[in-house]
Design an enzyme around this catalytic site. Structure first.
Site, PDB file in Angstrom:
ATOM      1  NE  ARG A  66      -9.009   2.034  -1.624  1.00  6.10           N
ATOM      2  CZ  ARG A  66      -8.059   2.856  -1.158  1.00  6.10           C
ATOM      3  NH1 ARG A  66      -7.711   3.930  -1.834  1.00  6.10           N
ATOM      4  NH2 ARG A  66      -7.460   2.591  -0.012  1.00  6.10           N
ATOM      5  CG  HIS A 110      -9.024   1.867   4.901  1.00  8.20           C
ATOM      6  ND1 HIS A 110      -8.592   0.779   4.157  1.00  8.20           N
ATOM      7  CD2 HIS A 110      -8.196   2.891   4.576  1.00  8.20           C
ATOM      8  CE1 HIS A 110      -7.556   1.146   3.426  1.00  8.20           C
ATOM      9  NE2 HIS A 110      -7.291   2.408   3.660  1.00  8.20           N
ATOM     10  CD  GLN A 120      -3.850   3.232   6.733  1.00  5.57           C
ATOM     11  OE1 GLN A 120      -3.856   3.274   5.515  1.00  5.57           O
ATOM     12  NE2 GLN A 120      -2.757   3.402   7.448  1.00  5.57           N
ATOM     13  CG  ASP A 156      -9.014   9.812   6.912  1.00  6.67           C
ATOM     14  OD1 ASP A 156      -8.204  10.206   6.041  1.00  6.67           O
ATOM     15  OD2 ASP A 156      -9.903   8.982   6.670  1.00  6.67           O
ATOM     16  CB  CYS A 200      -4.971   6.340   6.677  1.00  5.24           C
ATOM     17  SG  CYS A 200      -6.263   7.406   6.027  1.00  5.24           S
ATOM     18  NE  ARG A 227      -2.714  -0.254   4.065  1.00  7.29           N
ATOM     19  CZ  ARG A 227      -3.516   0.334   3.173  1.00  7.29           C
ATOM     20  NH1 ARG A 227      -3.567   1.649   3.094  1.00  7.29           N
ATOM     21  NH2 ARG A 227      -4.293  -0.376   2.374  1.00  7.29           N
TER      22      ARG A 227
HETATM   23  N1  NVA Z   1     -11.342   8.316   4.571  1.00  5.06           N
HETATM   24  C1  NVA Z   1     -10.522   8.329   3.394  1.00  5.06           C
HETATM   25  C2  NVA Z   1      -9.399   7.347   3.524  1.00  5.06           C
HETATM   26  C3  NVA Z   1      -8.458   7.310   2.348  1.00  5.06           C
HETATM   27  C4  NVA Z   1      -7.389   6.278   2.481  1.00  5.06           C
HETATM   28  C5  NVA Z   1     -11.375   8.018   2.167  1.00  5.06           C
HETATM   29  O1  NVA Z   1     -12.241   7.156   2.253  1.00  5.06           O
HETATM   30  O2  NVA Z   1     -11.179   8.665   1.146  1.00  5.06           O
HETATM   31  N1   CP Z   2      -4.216   5.055   3.130  1.00  2.46           N
HETATM   32  C1   CP Z   2      -4.627   4.589   1.936  1.00  2.46           C
HETATM   33  O1   CP Z   2      -5.452   3.676   1.841  1.00  2.46           O
HETATM   34  O2   CP Z   2      -4.021   5.192   0.873  1.00  2.46           O
HETATM   35  P1   CP Z   2      -4.386   5.031  -0.671  1.00  2.46           P
HETATM   36  O3   CP Z   2      -5.734   5.683  -0.869  1.00  2.46           O
HETATM   37  O4   CP Z   2      -3.288   5.749  -1.385  1.00  2.46           O
HETATM   38  O5   CP Z   2      -4.446   3.591  -1.012  1.00  2.46           O
END
Ligand code: NVA
Ligand code: CP
Length: 301
Positions: free
Chosen positions: A104, A131, A134, A219, A259, A287
């Protein structure tokens, strides 16, 4: 044999993605029956987190434990990556020690560079651009509640962010229609959107996007790394909350997904996320199951 990675949904064929969904549902049932299934005994997954996570970390770690393997949590704070060791070198070293690497991070190019230098499968656990994990959970959830998503109509309301880009890829791979409502200046990746004009359309008005939709998704307005834009974004997105009015434009049996983490009163009203059409808890649980299918596919010899 070349190593398979999962950096976006386009790395797998539509047939492979369908098989993953079937397998995820199967693995979930096996887990519910209490069946012990350990296809990844003695295998290790390295998990590099350059951003926070609850669901992703716990689901991957639990998945590896349930599969009889091991997951290793690595943060830049306490590895040499955080002190500037090149990505290529880190990829070369880690991939000689572990069986899979989950990352990540911020720039999508970083995970591409990592994958290029890795001997083992690399999984995208969120970048600024995509992502895909997800999306596996989202599609599994849709299938479980309503059956095949092919030919269905999905409304994306809010920021044209990493999740939105992955929905554009999902529309192509799972063959559904996607209407995107985002304020000007917050559009998804232009080239990606233009690559599928038959399935994907930009509609500025959230109610219009949601009209007759089978699934409504949103989101956060400010993603990780955009914290300082929070105020500016709250103003730009003021008319983009998924509330009862938006949901009433969708089909009566439409589902709502997010998500998570969510901000009630911002991108979604409490009434919607805690209401009868919301499947966010199943979505979060999936997930685990969807990623078990993914890990089995990539890591099991
Ligand atoms: N769009 C959000 C998704 C978090 C799971 C982010 O990138 O923070
Ligand atoms: N939806 C998601 O990826 O959640 P986290 O940021 O908690 O991993």
């Amino acid at each position: 044999m070349t190593v398979r990675h999962f950096l976006t949904l386009l790395d797998f064929s539509p047939q492979e993605l369908q098989a993953l969904m079937r397998r995820a549902i199967e693995l979930k049932a096996m887990q519910a029956r209490g069946e012990i299934y350990e296809p990844l005994k003695n295998k290790t997954l390295a998990m590099i987190f350059e951003k926070s996570s609850t669901r992703t970390r716990v689901s991957f770690e639990a998945a590896m434990a349930q599969f009889g393997g091991h997951a290793l949590f690595l943060s830049p704070r306490d590895t040499q990556l955080g002190r500037g060791e090149p990505i290529e070198d880190t990829a070369r070293v880690l991939s000689r020690m572990v069986d899979g690497i989950m990352i990540r991070t911020f720039e999508h190019e970083k995970i591409e560079l990592f994958a290029k230098n890795s001997r083992v499968p690399v999984i995208n656990a969120l970048t600024d651009r995509h992502h895909p994990c997800q999306l596996l959970a989202d599609i599994q959830t849709y299938i479980e509640h309503r059956g095949d998503i092919a030919g269905k109509s999905v409304a994306w309301i809010g920021d044209g962010n990493n999740m939105c880009n992955s929905y554009i890829n999902a529309a192509r791979q799972f063959d559904f229609e996607l209407r995107i409502a985002c304020p000007a200046g917050y559009d998804p990746d232009a080239a990606l959107l233009a690559s599928d004009p038959v399935r994907c359309a930009l509609v500025r008005d959230p109610v219009l996007a949601a009209r007759d939709a089978d699934l409504v998704v949103t989101d956060v307005w400010a993603s990780m790394g955009q914290e300082e834009e929070q105020q500016k974004r709250a103003e730009a997105f003021a008319n983009y909350q998924v509330d009862a009015k938006v949901m009433s434009a969708a089909r009566p049996d439409a589902l709502f997904m997010h998500c998570l983490p969510a901000h009630r009163g911002e991108e979604v009203s409490a009434e919607v996320i805690d209401g009868r059409q919301s499947v966010v808890w199943d979505e979060a649980e999936n997930r685990l199951h969807a990623q078990k299918a993914l890990l089995e596919f990539l890591l099991k010899k």
